[in-house]
Design a protein around this motif. Sequence first.
Motif, mmCIF file in Angstrom:
data_model
loop_
_atom_site.group_PDB
_atom_site.id
_atom_site.type_symbol
_atom_site.label_atom_id
_atom_site.label_comp_id
_atom_site.label_asym_id
_atom_site.label_seq_id
_atom_site.Cartn_x
_atom_site.Cartn_y
_atom_site.Cartn_z
ATOM 1 N N VAL A 331 55.923 -35.301 57.545
ATOM 2 C CA VAL A 331 56.119 -34.079 58.326
ATOM 3 C C VAL A 331 57.574 -33.940 58.744
ATOM 4 O O VAL A 331 58.143 -32.830 58.738
ATOM 5 C CB VAL A 331 55.200 -34.084 59.563
ATOM 6 C CG1 VAL A 331 55.497 -32.889 60.462
ATOM 7 C CG2 VAL A 331 53.737 -34.080 59.148
ATOM 8 N N ALA A 332 58.212 -35.050 59.075
ATOM 9 C CA ALA A 332 59.609 -35.010 59.518
ATOM 10 C C ALA A 332 60.534 -34.406 58.475
ATOM 11 O O ALA A 332 61.589 -33.854 58.809
ATOM 12 C CB ALA A 332 60.082 -36.424 59.875
ATOM 13 N N SER A 333 60.151 -34.474 57.196
ATOM 14 C CA SER A 333 60.987 -33.942 56.119
ATOM 15 C C SER A 333 60.946 -32.429 56.024
ATOM 16 O O SER A 333 61.635 -31.835 55.190
ATOM 17 C CB SER A 333 60.563 -34.547 54.779
ATOM 18 O OG SER A 333 60.827 -35.928 54.743
ATOM 19 N N THR A 334 60.161 -31.783 56.879
ATOM 20 C CA THR A 334 60.070 -30.320 56.880
ATOM 21 C C THR A 334 60.695 -29.707 58.123
ATOM 22 O O THR A 334 60.710 -28.485 58.263
ATOM 23 C CB THR A 334 58.597 -29.879 56.803
ATOM 24 O OG1 THR A 334 57.916 -30.287 58.006
ATOM 25 C CG2 THR A 334 57.904 -30.495 55.601
ATOM 26 N N LYS A 335 61.228 -30.530 59.026
ATOM 27 C CA LYS A 335 61.752 -30.038 60.298
ATOM 28 C C LYS A 335 63.265 -29.894 60.272
ATOM 29 O O LYS A 335 63.953 -30.545 59.480
ATOM 30 C CB LYS A 335 61.348 -30.984 61.430
ATOM 31 C CG LYS A 335 59.846 -31.102 61.666
ATOM 32 C CD LYS A 335 59.549 -32.096 62.773
ATOM 33 C CE LYS A 335 58.058 -32.207 63.047
ATOM 34 N NZ LYS A 335 57.775 -33.194 64.127
ATOM 35 N N ASN A 336 63.796 -29.039 61.144
ATOM 36 C CA ASN A 336 65.239 -28.937 61.401
ATOM 37 C C ASN A 336 66.052 -28.664 60.144
ATOM 38 O O ASN A 336 67.077 -29.293 59.891
ATOM 39 C CB ASN A 336 65.747 -30.221 62.076
ATOM 40 C CG ASN A 336 65.034 -30.505 63.375
ATOM 41 O OD1 ASN A 336 64.730 -29.597 64.142
ATOM 42 N ND2 ASN A 336 64.739 -31.783 63.626
ATOM 43 N N GLY A 337 65.605 -27.703 59.337
ATOM 44 C CA GLY A 337 66.357 -27.292 58.160
ATOM 45 C C GLY A 337 66.167 -28.176 56.948
ATOM 46 O O GLY A 337 66.782 -27.936 55.901
ATOM 47 N N ALA A 339 64.466 -29.637 53.612
ATOM 48 C CA ALA A 339 63.986 -28.732 52.561
ATOM 49 C C ALA A 339 62.899 -29.315 51.674
ATOM 50 O O ALA A 339 62.687 -28.846 50.557
ATOM 51 C CB ALA A 339 65.167 -28.298 51.690
ATOM 52 N N TRP A 340 62.187 -30.339 52.144
ATOM 53 C CA TRP A 340 61.191 -30.950 51.270
ATOM 54 C C TRP A 340 60.036 -30.008 50.928
ATOM 55 O O TRP A 340 59.330 -30.239 49.931
ATOM 56 C CB TRP A 340 60.668 -32.243 51.892
ATOM 57 C CG TRP A 340 61.467 -33.411 51.399
ATOM 58 C CD1 TRP A 340 62.599 -33.931 51.945
ATOM 59 C CD2 TRP A 340 61.208 -34.171 50.218
ATOM 60 N NE1 TRP A 340 63.071 -34.976 51.188
ATOM 61 C CE2 TRP A 340 62.229 -35.143 50.122
ATOM 62 C CE3 TRP A 340 60.230 -34.134 49.238
ATOM 63 C CZ2 TRP A 340 62.294 -36.075 49.079
ATOM 64 C CZ3 TRP A 340 60.274 -35.052 48.190
ATOM 65 C CH2 TRP A 340 61.295 -36.002 48.121
ATOM 66 N N SER A 341 59.834 -28.969 51.686
ATOM 67 C CA SER A 341 58.787 -28.008 51.329
ATOM 68 C C SER A 341 59.116 -27.277 50.027
ATOM 69 O O SER A 341 58.244 -26.643 49.433
ATOM 70 C CB SER A 341 58.579 -26.996 52.455
ATOM 71 O OG SER A 341 59.778 -26.284 52.708
ATOM 72 N N VAL A 369 59.231 -38.228 45.444
ATOM 73 C CA VAL A 369 58.715 -39.011 46.565
ATOM 74 C C VAL A 369 59.786 -39.135 47.640
ATOM 75 O O VAL A 369 60.901 -39.590 47.362
ATOM 76 C CB VAL A 369 58.288 -40.409 46.083
ATOM 77 C CG1 VAL A 369 57.837 -41.269 47.255
ATOM 78 C CG2 VAL A 369 57.191 -40.301 45.028
ATOM 79 N N ALA A 370 59.472 -38.757 48.857
ATOM 80 C CA ALA A 370 60.406 -38.885 49.980
ATOM 81 C C ALA A 370 60.315 -40.281 50.574
ATOM 82 O O ALA A 370 59.234 -40.861 50.687
ATOM 83 C CB ALA A 370 60.091 -37.852 51.053
ATOM 84 N N TRP A 386 64.533 -38.738 52.366
ATOM 85 C CA TRP A 386 63.609 -37.893 53.130
ATOM 86 C C TRP A 386 64.300 -36.807 53.957
ATOM 87 O O TRP A 386 63.689 -35.798 54.296
ATOM 88 C CB TRP A 386 62.780 -38.764 54.084
ATOM 89 C CG TRP A 386 63.584 -39.334 55.232
ATOM 90 C CD1 TRP A 386 64.336 -40.465 55.220
ATOM 91 C CD2 TRP A 386 63.726 -38.766 56.534
ATOM 92 N NE1 TRP A 386 64.945 -40.659 56.438
ATOM 93 C CE2 TRP A 386 64.582 -39.632 57.273
ATOM 94 C CE3 TRP A 386 63.221 -37.633 57.174
ATOM 95 C CZ2 TRP A 386 64.941 -39.375 58.599
ATOM 96 C CZ3 TRP A 386 63.580 -37.386 58.491
ATOM 97 C CH2 TRP A 386 64.422 -38.250 59.190
ATOM 98 N N ASP A 387 65.594 -36.961 54.266
ATOM 99 C CA ASP A 387 66.286 -36.076 55.213
ATOM 100 C C ASP A 387 67.376 -35.292 54.491
ATOM 101 O O ASP A 387 68.533 -35.703 54.455
ATOM 102 C CB ASP A 387 66.886 -36.915 56.343
ATOM 103 C CG ASP A 387 67.529 -36.047 57.428
ATOM 104 O OD1 ASP A 387 67.374 -34.815 57.376
ATOM 105 O OD2 ASP A 387 68.197 -36.621 58.316
ATOM 106 N N VAL A 388 67.027 -34.154 53.868
ATOM 107 C CA VAL A 388 67.993 -33.380 53.091
ATOM 108 C C VAL A 388 67.802 -31.883 53.309
ATOM 109 O O VAL A 388 66.687 -31.400 53.516
ATOM 110 C CB VAL A 388 67.876 -33.685 51.578
ATOM 111 C CG1 VAL A 388 68.406 -35.071 51.263
ATOM 112 C CG2 VAL A 388 66.449 -33.545 51.078
#
Length: 649
Positions: A331-337, A339-341, A369-370, A386-388
């Motif tokens: 879930v953290a990979s979809t927050k604060n800009g 782009a994993w979605s 895979v994140a 995971w954080d991109v």
Amino acid sequence: MKQSFWMLALFLFSLSTSAQYDPSKIFVPDFYQHNGNTFRSASGKPSADYWQNEADYTVKVAFNVETRLLSGDVTIDYTNNSPDDLDALWLQMDQNTTKNEARGNILRNPNGKPDEKQGYRITKIRLTREGKTKEVPFIVDGTRMQIRLQNVVKPKGKIQLAIEYSYELLPRGGGWRSGYMDDENGKIFEFSYWYPRMCVYDDYYGWNTLPFIGGGEMYLDYGTIDYQITVPADQIVIGSGILLNEKEILNSKTLDRLDKARKSENIVFIRSSEEIKNPVTKNNSGNVTWHFKMENTRDVAWAMSSDYIWDAAKINLPSGKTALAQSVYPVASTKNGRAWSRSTEMLKYSIENYSQRWFEYPYAVASSVAGSVGGMEFPGLAFNYWDVEPYMMFLLASHEIGHTWFPMIVGSDERRNPFMDEGFNTFMNVYAQADFNNGELAPKRDGEYAPNGGNPADEIIQVIKDAKDGPTLMTPADNQNYKFVHPLAYFKSAFGLVLLREVILGPDKFDYAFRQYIKNWAYKHPRPEDFFRSMDNGSGEDLTWFWQGWYHNNWQLDQAISKVEYTEDKETNGIDITVTNKRQMVMPILVSVEESNGKTHNFTVPVDIWKYGADAKFHVNTTSKIKRVLLDAGHQVPDIDRANNEWKG
């Protein structure tokens, strides 16, 4: 004083003469040092007697989430297709890179004490041949293992090894290509280099036993890898290849959504962010065994987490076949800009682009895979950070899955020749990133030399200057200061292919030759010379000057307009232009001539003109006074001094 003057004059003279262009250094008649043979053709193709050995793996492991211990066994069925007797076997033990006695660590700390807790723990090895099994001794030397045989493996002979092993997954293990991280809802585990693998025995070096130090990556034979992973039921496992037992272990909701995703152009959530606590398996407790299989592959990797969002969509392939693109991320990979979605969207697009342009994706599934691993490639699967944000998401999704083509399909030796996978892949990325969503995230840029918005032809100049007396594209990664690896293996290699396609050969010749190279060497082991010969033969051009100047050397380019004069001193007779090559690298001459009557002439003088010396003189048909002559108006070639590229009338 007089002596000092003459010494200075001699020094300056030596500098000027050393910088002078010498055609014989770059147009080398006998560039290729090896004749074609029955294994490798002079045309760059595999010959009639080309061979490579085969390694098939059956792996069964369990992972303890609490102790982080992975344990089990791997059975290797090895076929000797070579014409040689094999009196020993060599295996890669890359997980041992964390051991103090591994070569890379000895280089930094020669007297470090051996640490049995790090890396592989081999319990026993059994060898089976012709139905007879016996336990055999082995020798572990850092990241390599040797098994000395009492009886050779003859040509066309088969042997089976069964290895019981275990190792503890570290936060950053396997040369920082695997590990685990904490997440707000659990942990993410990533597994690579996770079983002992056979070294390659080939017709160039025999056994390829270069130790894994960290810069050079993989060189592996092809085969079928069948693997089973037993983990707690709350985990989602994503692995290379096909999940064979999905109907046995996944619940009906998960199966229905997977079936929908395989038919959908749009992203389908297999498990959404709101469903993180809901298991995807039939069992809610205990352990579940996930069973994967991948054919015609060099390797496999896998990851797992109880915290994954899981989405997927259909990949459309040129033949009419389809495959599945899927992404897993917290879930953290979809927050604060972050782009994993969009990961699956970008993964799907990249594979469709590469399949259309170069060679069709051969596998049924592609996974992104994140996790904590910043970006690492495996056949049909990539570990991405995971954080991109969106630009980096596309760069990772596109680049890491692009490695499925180089070196997973075209199986080059990454440990010796990183430019053949990193550079070739980066070249493909350039066009995919330009095409994606009408250039939304273009251009594709690499490294500190290429800030977003700059010109690659100008930026590569600094790379070449920095490496002037250092490594070249032919230098193995572990034989050079790592600061050069990315600028050379990624940036210079990729830009060299752009030069070939856009300036030297043109898209039609280049694309045909490059596609043929991929087709001919798919699931085989090309060497650099095989690539060079393939491009020569596929394009019909002698490119040995380019291989010599760009790959074997870091020579610089400086084309200068030295004279422009009207033919017989009459404006209506046209002009004669002299361009001087002031450095050792050569390129075609890209010329733009503007007449006062409004006409502009844009043309290219073939590189062959530099065979005759440092001054290239050619005629241009013009009929009026010349306003300007300009070399390389579009900054396509890496000319180090553009101040001498312009003449004004």
